[in-house]
Motif scaffolding. Structure first.
Motif, mmCIF file in Angstrom:
data_model
loop_
_atom_site.group_PDB
_atom_site.id
_atom_site.type_symbol
_atom_site.label_atom_id
_atom_site.label_comp_id
_atom_site.label_asym_id
_atom_site.label_seq_id
_atom_site.Cartn_x
_atom_site.Cartn_y
_atom_site.Cartn_z
ATOM 1 N N GLU A 98 0.697 -1.002 -0.290
ATOM 2 C CA GLU A 98 -0.021 0.235 0.198
ATOM 3 C C GLU A 98 0.623 1.372 0.383
ATOM 4 O OE1 GLU A 98 -3.927 0.145 2.112
ATOM 5 O OE2 GLU A 98 -4.301 -1.872 2.060
ATOM 6 N N ALA A 99 2.119 0.888 0.756
ATOM 7 C CA ALA A 99 2.554 2.485 0.432
ATOM 8 C C ALA A 99 3.648 2.159 -0.844
ATOM 9 C CB ALA A 99 4.025 2.040 1.640
ATOM 10 N N LEU A 100 3.876 1.193 -1.663
ATOM 11 C CA LEU A 100 4.760 0.922 -2.615
ATOM 12 C C LEU A 100 4.056 1.489 -3.610
ATOM 13 C CD1 LEU A 100 6.496 0.408 -4.784
ATOM 14 C CD2 LEU A 100 5.764 -1.328 -4.979
ATOM 15 N N LEU A 101 2.073 1.227 -3.699
ATOM 16 C CA LEU A 101 1.405 2.115 -4.691
ATOM 17 C C LEU A 101 0.937 3.629 -3.819
ATOM 18 C CD1 LEU A 101 -1.071 -0.717 -3.909
ATOM 19 C CD2 LEU A 101 0.045 0.235 -6.541
ATOM 20 N N ARG A 102 0.872 4.423 -2.874
ATOM 21 C CA ARG A 102 0.906 5.314 -2.231
ATOM 22 C C ARG A 102 1.989 6.224 -3.102
ATOM 23 N NH1 ARG A 102 -0.981 3.329 2.321
ATOM 24 N NH2 ARG A 102 0.812 3.687 3.510
ATOM 25 N N GLY A 103 3.055 5.664 -2.689
ATOM 26 C CA GLY A 103 4.054 6.501 -3.132
ATOM 27 C C GLY A 103 3.714 6.790 -4.653
#
Length: 130
Positions: A98-103
């Motif tokens: 999720e952090a990868l996608l948000r980034g």
């Protein structure tokens, strides 16, 4: 020259049924174009499949910067579980998908067939950062 089905995958646009890993990887470095089909009667014996000629025009630079190994990892994970949301399918390559996608500015509920080549490159850059 490719089988028609492979040619369709190479040139497929996001959101179409044939769009997948091969589309992303081919379009990241080239501008593919379907030129024409080759008749079955051109071969002896005639095959059961249709062949197509695809022009792969190299781009001066990739569509978006990314390392090939990270782009391959992201696309393999995303399209390996095509019907799942990206937050689920990227668990195999990212500790916090999720952090990868948000980034990368991508919704965690998005599905891989809707991402552009540039968005996959953004995910690959995020994966490279760790």
């Amino acid at each position: 020259m490719f089988q028609r089905e492979v040619a369709e995958r190479i040139i497929a646009a996001p959101g179409t049924e044939h769009y997948g890993r091969l589309s992303v990887l081919a379009q990241w470095r080239t501008k593919p174009r379907l030129l024409f089909d080759v008749s079955r009667s051109a071969f002896v014996p005639p095959p059961k499949i249709t062949s197509s000629i695809v022009q792969l025009e190299p781009l001066a630079a990739p569509v978006a910067s990314a390392e090939l190994k990270h782009l391959e990892a992201v696309t393999a994970a995303a399209f390996g579980q095509r019907r799942k949301m990206l937050r689920q399918s990227l668990k195999g390559v990212a500790s916090d998908p999720e952090a990868l996608l948000r980034g990368a500015g991508i919704s965690p509920t998005e599905r891989p067939e809707h991402l552009s080549v540039a968005e996959f490159a953004a995910l690959a850059r995020g994966l490279a950062k760790g």
